[in-house]
Design a protein around this motif. Structure first.
Motif, mmCIF file in Angstrom:
data_model
loop_
_atom_site.group_PDB
_atom_site.id
_atom_site.type_symbol
_atom_site.label_atom_id
_atom_site.label_comp_id
_atom_site.label_asym_id
_atom_site.label_seq_id
_atom_site.Cartn_x
_atom_site.Cartn_y
_atom_site.Cartn_z
ATOM 1 N N ALA A 121 -0.542 13.221 11.721
ATOM 2 C CA ALA A 121 -0.403 11.965 10.992
ATOM 3 C C ALA A 121 -1.275 10.899 11.629
ATOM 4 C CB ALA A 121 1.058 11.512 10.990
ATOM 5 N N GLY A 122 -1.965 10.144 10.783
ATOM 6 C CA GLY A 122 -2.777 9.054 11.304
ATOM 7 C C GLY A 122 -3.440 8.260 10.202
ATOM 8 N N SER A 131 -8.500 5.692 5.708
ATOM 9 C CA SER A 131 -8.316 7.146 5.676
ATOM 10 C C SER A 131 -6.909 7.464 6.157
ATOM 11 C CB SER A 131 -9.354 7.828 6.567
ATOM 12 O OG SER A 131 -9.171 9.221 6.531
ATOM 13 N N ILE A 132 -6.142 8.162 5.308
ATOM 14 C CA ILE A 132 -4.735 8.443 5.611
ATOM 15 C C ILE A 132 -4.508 9.948 5.645
ATOM 16 C CG2 ILE A 132 -2.329 8.141 4.898
ATOM 17 C CD1 ILE A 132 -3.355 5.710 3.196
ATOM 18 N N ASN A 133 -3.918 10.412 6.741
ATOM 19 C CA ASN A 133 -3.414 11.777 6.834
ATOM 20 C C ASN A 133 -1.917 11.641 7.093
ATOM 21 O OD1 ASN A 133 -2.538 14.352 7.725
ATOM 22 N ND2 ASN A 133 -4.606 14.879 8.362
ATOM 23 N N PRO A 134 -1.067 12.104 6.156
ATOM 24 C CA PRO A 134 0.371 11.917 6.316
ATOM 25 C C PRO A 134 1.018 12.849 7.331
ATOM 26 C CG PRO A 134 -0.048 13.216 4.382
ATOM 27 C CD PRO A 134 -1.403 12.784 4.904
ATOM 28 N N ALA A 144 7.605 16.628 11.824
ATOM 29 C CA ALA A 144 7.511 16.680 10.367
ATOM 30 C C ALA A 144 7.356 15.245 9.874
ATOM 31 C CB ALA A 144 8.756 17.330 9.779
ATOM 32 N N MET A 145 6.270 14.976 9.135
ATOM 33 C CA MET A 145 5.914 13.605 8.778
ATOM 34 C C MET A 145 5.527 13.479 7.309
ATOM 35 S SD MET A 145 6.094 11.939 11.718
ATOM 36 C CE MET A 145 5.138 10.444 11.465
ATOM 37 N N MET A 146 5.556 12.232 6.848
ATOM 38 C CA MET A 146 5.056 11.828 5.535
ATOM 39 C C MET A 146 4.727 10.345 5.637
ATOM 40 S SD MET A 146 8.574 11.932 3.458
ATOM 41 C CE MET A 146 9.953 10.943 3.918
ATOM 42 N N ALA A 147 4.174 9.776 4.559
ATOM 43 C CA ALA A 147 3.754 8.378 4.633
ATOM 44 C C ALA A 147 4.021 7.653 3.316
ATOM 45 C CB ALA A 147 2.262 8.294 4.975
ATOM 46 N N LEU A 148 4.046 6.330 3.432
ATOM 47 C CA LEU A 148 4.100 5.435 2.281
ATOM 48 C C LEU A 148 2.914 4.490 2.386
ATOM 49 C CD1 LEU A 148 7.866 4.454 2.382
ATOM 50 C CD2 LEU A 148 6.784 5.882 0.648
ATOM 51 N N PHE A 158 4.419 5.455 8.351
ATOM 52 C CA PHE A 158 4.717 6.867 8.539
ATOM 53 C C PHE A 158 6.218 7.040 8.732
ATOM 54 C CE2 PHE A 158 0.310 6.422 9.744
ATOM 55 C CZ PHE A 158 -0.270 7.479 9.054
ATOM 56 N N LYS A 159 6.728 8.121 8.192
ATOM 57 C CA LYS A 159 8.152 8.429 8.296
ATOM 58 C C LYS A 159 8.301 9.828 8.887
ATOM 59 C CE LYS A 159 9.553 4.661 6.343
ATOM 60 N NZ LYS A 159 10.301 3.663 7.068
ATOM 61 N N GLU A 160 9.132 9.918 9.946
ATOM 62 C CA GLU A 160 9.429 11.202 10.547
ATOM 63 C C GLU A 160 10.629 11.790 9.806
ATOM 64 O OE1 GLU A 160 10.502 13.008 14.910
ATOM 65 O OE2 GLU A 160 9.473 11.079 14.792
#
Length: 164
Positions: A121-122, A131-134, A144-148, A158-160
């Motif tokens: 994630a970054g 540039s977004i990598n969730p 385990a990650m995701m993003a808004l 970023f949300k774990e």
């Protein structure tokens, strides 16, 4: 508009359910999945979400993946797609080839480039491009990650998944 961003589910049912439920609770305008669903059985977990996705390098049964997307009224765009939202131009590519990802970021054509593949994630600003990598929904090699992404403020959160 709030855009949900995830990638690299790699068949992890529980984490994918958690991510999908979180995105539903946030009433997102779009959900972008940057590929590597792996098996088609994971797609119905996204039902009810405004899902748009691309293929990843581990997505084998592309025909059935497309059918599963159609069945939940979602759109699987192939290896790449671009769209505009709130005056911003987006590019979505799994990230399999770093040279392609870097070219999209440096082209000046897109305000936001979304990719996955690395499971890291970054967010990075390259020129005027965000540039977004969730990260990875699966989390088998890290968190385990995701993003808004908020199109108004251009803020990425970023949300774990383990902490939801």
């Amino acid at each position: 508009m709030l855009i949900g961003i995830c990638s690299d589910s790699h068949d992890h049912i529980e984490n994918t359910k958690i991510a999908a439920n979180y995105f539903k609770s946030r009433n997102i305008g779009q959900l972008i999945h940057a590929g590597d669903y792996c098996s088609p059985f994971i797609i119905p977990l996204f039902e009810g979400l405004p899902l748009h996705g691309v293929f990843g390098n581990n997505d084998g049964d592309k025909f059935t993946l497309m059918k599963k997307f159609d069945a939940i009224d979602a759109t699987l765009h192939g290896d790449f797609f671009s769209f505009s939202e709130d005056g911003l131009k987006f590019a979505v590519y799994h990230g399999t080839h770093e040279e392609i990802t870097r070219s999209l970021e440096k082209s000046g054509t897109y305000d936001v480039v979304i990719s996955g593949h690395t499971h890291e994630a970054g967010v990075e600003t390259i020129g005027d491009t965000i540039s977004i990598n969730p990260g990875s929904v699966n989390g088998f090699d890290g968190d385990a990650m995701m993003a808004l992404f908020d199109t108004g403020s251009k803020e990425v959160k970023f949300k774990e998944i383990d902490q939801l």
